[in-house]
Every structure is written in structure tokens, then in C-alpha cells.
Enzyme design. Structure first.
Site, PDB file in Angstrom:
ATOM      1  N   THR A 135       0.819  -1.219   0.000  1.00 60.85           N
ATOM      2  CA  THR A 135       0.000   0.000   0.000  1.00 60.85           C
ATOM      3  C   THR A 135       0.848   1.263   0.000  1.00 60.85           C
ATOM      4  O   THR A 135       1.978   1.255   0.519  1.00 60.85           O
ATOM      5  CB  THR A 135      -0.881   0.012   1.269  1.00 60.85           C
ATOM      6  OG1 THR A 135      -1.504   1.292   1.405  1.00 60.85           O
ATOM      7  CG2 THR A 135      -0.083  -0.252   2.531  1.00 60.85           C
ATOM      8  N   TYR A 164      -1.790   0.162  10.031  1.00 62.52           N
ATOM      9  CA  TYR A 164      -2.023  -0.546   8.772  1.00 62.52           C
ATOM     10  C   TYR A 164      -0.784  -0.458   7.883  1.00 62.52           C
ATOM     11  O   TYR A 164      -0.244  -1.478   7.417  1.00 62.52           O
ATOM     12  CB  TYR A 164      -3.253   0.028   8.050  1.00 62.52           C
ATOM     13  CG  TYR A 164      -3.393  -0.492   6.647  1.00 62.52           C
ATOM     14  CD1 TYR A 164      -3.574  -1.856   6.413  1.00 62.52           C
ATOM     15  CD2 TYR A 164      -3.310   0.360   5.543  1.00 62.52           C
ATOM     16  CE1 TYR A 164      -3.681  -2.347   5.115  1.00 62.52           C
ATOM     17  CE2 TYR A 164      -3.414  -0.117   4.256  1.00 62.52           C
ATOM     18  CZ  TYR A 164      -3.599  -1.472   4.045  1.00 62.52           C
ATOM     19  OH  TYR A 164      -3.692  -1.954   2.763  1.00 62.52           O
TER      20      TYR A 164
HETATM   21  N1  UFG Z   1     -12.857  11.448   2.120  1.00 63.37           N
HETATM   22  C1  UFG Z   1     -13.775  12.463   2.345  1.00 63.37           C
HETATM   23  N2  UFG Z   1     -15.037  12.105   2.727  1.00 63.37           N
HETATM   24  C2  UFG Z   1     -15.422  10.820   2.906  1.00 63.37           C
HETATM   25  C3  UFG Z   1     -14.484   9.801   2.671  1.00 63.37           C
HETATM   26  C4  UFG Z   1     -13.189  10.137   2.277  1.00 63.37           C
HETATM   27  O1  UFG Z   1     -13.469  13.653   2.214  1.00 63.37           O
HETATM   28  O2  UFG Z   1     -16.582  10.592   3.275  1.00 63.37           O
HETATM   29  C5  UFG Z   1     -11.499  11.818   1.687  1.00 63.37           C
HETATM   30  C6  UFG Z   1     -10.405  11.304   2.602  1.00 63.37           C
HETATM   31  O3  UFG Z   1     -10.197  12.187   3.668  1.00 63.37           O
HETATM   32  C7  UFG Z   1      -9.245  11.200   1.621  1.00 63.37           C
HETATM   33  C8  UFG Z   1      -9.903  10.854   0.285  1.00 63.37           C
HETATM   34  O4  UFG Z   1     -11.277  11.204   0.444  1.00 63.37           O
HETATM   35  O5  UFG Z   1      -8.635  12.440   1.504  1.00 63.37           O
HETATM   36  C9  UFG Z   1      -9.816   9.386  -0.063  1.00 63.37           C
HETATM   37  O6  UFG Z   1     -10.257   8.626   1.064  1.00 63.37           O
HETATM   38  P1  UFG Z   1     -10.472   7.055   1.035  1.00 63.37           P
HETATM   39  O7  UFG Z   1     -10.945   6.677   2.404  1.00 63.37           O
HETATM   40  O8  UFG Z   1     -11.313   6.684  -0.133  1.00 63.37           O
HETATM   41  O9  UFG Z   1      -9.026   6.471   0.739  1.00 63.37           O
HETATM   42  P2  UFG Z   1      -7.667   6.697   1.541  1.00 63.37           P
HETATM   43  O10 UFG Z   1      -6.793   7.558   0.666  1.00 63.37           O
HETATM   44  O11 UFG Z   1      -7.860   7.179   2.903  1.00 63.37           O
HETATM   45  O12 UFG Z   1      -7.137   5.210   1.717  1.00 63.37           O
HETATM   46  C10 UFG Z   1      -6.682   4.422   0.651  1.00 63.37           C
HETATM   47  C11 UFG Z   1      -6.937   2.962   0.982  1.00 63.37           C
HETATM   48  C12 UFG Z   1      -6.162   2.555   2.203  1.00 63.37           C
HETATM   49  C13 UFG Z   1      -4.706   2.885   2.012  1.00 63.37           C
HETATM   50  C14 UFG Z   1      -4.529   4.313   1.611  1.00 63.37           C
HETATM   51  C15 UFG Z   1      -3.113   4.560   1.260  1.00 63.37           C
HETATM   52  O13 UFG Z   1      -8.298   2.744   1.194  1.00 63.37           O
HETATM   53  O14 UFG Z   1      -6.303   1.185   2.432  1.00 63.37           O
HETATM   54  O15 UFG Z   1      -5.324   4.630   0.472  1.00 63.37           O
HETATM   55  O16 UFG Z   1      -2.858   5.909   1.318  1.00 63.37           O
HETATM   56  F1  UFG Z   1      -4.029   2.687   3.156  1.00 63.37           F
END
Ligand code: UFG
Length: 322
Positions: A114, A138
Site C-alpha cells: 500500500t 495498517y
Molecule cells: N474522504 C472524504 N469524505 C469521505 C471519505 C473520504 O473527504 O466521506 C477523503 C479522505 O479524507 C481522503 C480521500 O477522500 O482524503 C480518499 O479517502 P479514502 O478513504 O477513499 O481512501 P484513503 O486515501 O484514505 O485510503 C486508501 C486505501 C487505504 C490505504 C490508503 C493509502 O483505502 O487502504 O489509500 O494511502 F491505506
């Protein structure tokens, strides 16, 4: 025969489909704690916990050539609450799998790693050689698993490829499998929930980031592109017999606002957008430098953001009977 752990989950099921379509025989091992048996439509299925010694029975039953290891917990937020759960399943149980592979002389391994291993990266786009400084359990659990693989490969008769996914998104174009997390925490399916009225609105977690529109920027990659990269990585292991680590991203970043706009465009639906506090542990920008895998494996992503959102929307309509 390729053993696909976690093949009933989101990325695993798409890759299992792609492997079978490419002519590989597979056996999916999944304990269905997060995955769905209905997602295993190709190859064989065995309901086992990959961390259990019972897994030997699968190695006895099938002639396994290599392992593609998706089974893991992957919620950053949960990992902060329950770090031991993540270290046990993602790291310790993987050691158990490696031990069994050794016993049976299985020498090819692909790890779902990841972008979380980088933590807050020093420069963007992120190259594989940047220092690894995970900021949550994680990311840490995947980082130490990569280290264990490095040591295992040094012992000889074993090679691995670690694939560091950026933001997996989108769904199978035939809607035979798709994204179905419970609870859902990922941006695109949550925005689509707002588009169908299942949620009142979508919240943007922070608008004061150091980015042009103040919202976080991520590199979204279609799950089918991830699937084809696993096949390229497996072929590399078979042909080259070397270990390697690659980023898997599009090399292009989109802000949360841009994702919401694309979802509005694709669905043709409007919905409320609210501004919420920052979510803990979110780096401002994560964009892959994806040139290494392009140069060394000749693999590159095919699908752009509009295609990612369109395929996710098609799946979303199907599972919500729209
Ligand atoms: N976000 C919002 N509102 C929401 C959900 C998410 O603004 O309701 C934002 C988050 O703050 C983030 C972006 O959208 O800035 C993407 O969020 P996600 O939860 O879709 O994905 P992440 O980037 O947090 O996480 C993903 C994978 C993880 C991994 C990570 C690596 O899901 O497993 O990338 O950086 F660890």
C-alpha cells in the site's frame, strides 16, 4: 495453480477473474470475514483462514505454483483503534503462510502492499525508493511484511513482488463482482450513496490542506488495472525469478472536490456536499510515480477517472436495484 488468498474480497475477486480469463488455474482461499462467496465465480474455492495451520490441507490438495496474497485488514482508522489485530493478521499470519510455502517448495509470492507505507511522503510523485515512514498501524503492518519478504528472498529459492497500491477504485465492467465494504469508508462509493439518496450528503474531510482547492489529492486506479498488474507481476516472477517492489497508481492526482464533481457528471445527479473536520492521519497529497513498473514490466494503467467512476456507478446501481 495459483493460490489467491482473499480472492472473495474487492481487489482479490477482480484479480481472480482476470487470472482465469488469462488462462491461469486458481484456488481462492478466503475465510469470508470480509469477502463474499458469491464473488468467487472462477476457479476453486476453499473456506480457510490463511493464518491457520490447516492451510496445509490446501497445499496438499492442489499443486500450487505461486501465491497472490490479498487477504488482509485494510482500514486505516480501524488499525489505529486495534493495532494488534492488524499486526497479527497482516504480518504474523503472513509469516505462517510463508512457512507453509517453504514446506511445499512454493517459491513465488505477490503481496498487496500500500501507499500507506510511505506515510507523509517527502516528495511527489512518490518513487519506490523514498524512505518508508508509515504513520498508522495498517501501513506499518505492510511495511514489516515487506521486510520479512526481503529477508525470505535473501535466503534463496523464493522471490516476491510487492505491489504498493494507491487508491483502488471502480468495478468490473460486467458487474459480476464489485466493491462491497461493510462499513464503507471509501470516497467514491460514499459519494455514489449520496447520489442515490442513501445518504443525505457527502462530507469533505478538510478543506485547508496544502492543495489548489484545499482538499486532499489522491491517485485513483481502476481495480481492473490492479488486476492486470498482478498478472504482469506473476509473469515477471516466472520469467525473471527476481524480487521487486512497484507502485501501482495512475500517476495523476485528483482532489476530493474533483472526485465529487466527476461523480455528479457521471451520475447526472446533484446532492449536498458538507465541509467536515479533517480525518486524522490523511496526508495532503499521494500520487504515485508509476514509471518503474512501466519500464520494468511494460505494464501501464488503461482506465481514467471517468471510466473508474462510470464502472463504480454501474455496480452501485446494480446492488441498489436502480
Ligand atoms: N474522504 C472524504 N469524505 C469521505 C471519505 C473520504 O473527504 O466521506 C477523503 C479522505 O479524507 C481522503 C480521500 O477522500 O482524503 C480518499 O479517502 P479514502 O478513504 O477513499 O481512501 P484513503 O486515501 O484514505 O485510503 C486508501 C486505501 C487505504 C490505504 C490508503 C493509502 O483505502 O487502504 O489509500 O494511502 F491505506
Amino acid at each position: 495453480m495459483i493460490l489467491v488468498t482473499g480472492g472473495a474480497g474487492y481487489i482479490g475477486s477482480h484479480t481472480n477473474k482476470a487470472l482465469n480469463q488469462a488462462g491461469y488455474e486458481t484456488v481462492v482461499v478466503d475465510n469470508l470475514c470480509k469477502g463474499y462467496e458469491t464473488f468467487v465465480k472462477w476457479g476453486n474455492f476453499e473456506d480457510y483462514d490463511f493464518g491457520s495451520g490447516d492451510l496445509r490441507e490446501v497445499f496438499e490438495k492442489y499443486d500450487i505454483d505461486g501465491v497472490i496474497h490479498f487477504a488482509a485488514f485494510s482500514s486505516v482508522a480501524e488499525s489505529v483503534e486495534l493495532p494488534q489485530k492488524y499486526f497479527k493478521n497482516n504480518y504474523k499470519n503472513t509469516l505462517n503462510l510463508l512457512k507453509i510455502m517453504r514446506e511445499f517448495g512454493v517459491d513465488k509470492f505477490i503481496l498487496s502492499s500500500t501507499a500507506a507505507v510511505y506515510g507523509n511522503p517527502e516528495k511527489i510523485p512518490i518513487t519506490e525508493d523514498q524512505e518508508l515512514k508509515p504513520i498508522n498501524p495498517y501501513g506499518h503492518s505492510k511495511w514489516i511484511t515487506e521486510k520479512a519478504l526481503e529477508r525470505e528472498a535473501e535466503k534463496g529459492d523464493f522471490n516476491y513482488v510487492s505491489l504498493r497500491y494507491f487508491n483502488a477504485a471502480g468495478c468490473d465492467f460486467d458487474c459480476e463482482v464489485g466493491e462491497l465494504h461493510d462499513p464503507e469508508t471509501h470516497l467514491i462509493p460514499l459519494v455514489l450513496d449520496a447520489a442515490i439518496g442513501k445518504r443525505d450528503s457527502i462530507s469533505i474531510f478538510g478543506t485547508d490542506y496544502d492543495t489548489p482547492d484545499g482538499t486532499c489529492i489522491r491517485d485513483y486506479i481502476h481495480v481492473n488495472d490492479l488486476a492486470s498488474a498482478h498478472i504482469a507481476a506473476y509473469e515477471y516472477l516466472c520469467e525473471k525469478g527476481e524480487s521487486n517492489i512497484f507502485n501501482l497508481g495512475n500517476g495523476q492526482g485528483y482532489s476530493v472536490r474533483e472526485i465529487i464533481d466527476m461523480c455528479k457528471k457521471v451520475t447526472g445527479r446533484d446532492f449536498d456536499v458538507e465541509i467536515a473536520d479533517r480525518r486524522e492521519g490523511d496526508p495532503d497529497i499521494l500520487i504515485a510515480d508509476a514509471s518503474k513498473i512501466r519500464n520494468e514490466l511494460g505494464w501501464q494503467p488503461k482506465y481514467d477517472l471517468e471510466c473508474i467512476v462510470s464502472s463504480a456507478w454501474k455496480w452501485h446501481q446494480k446492488i441498489n436495484n436502480i
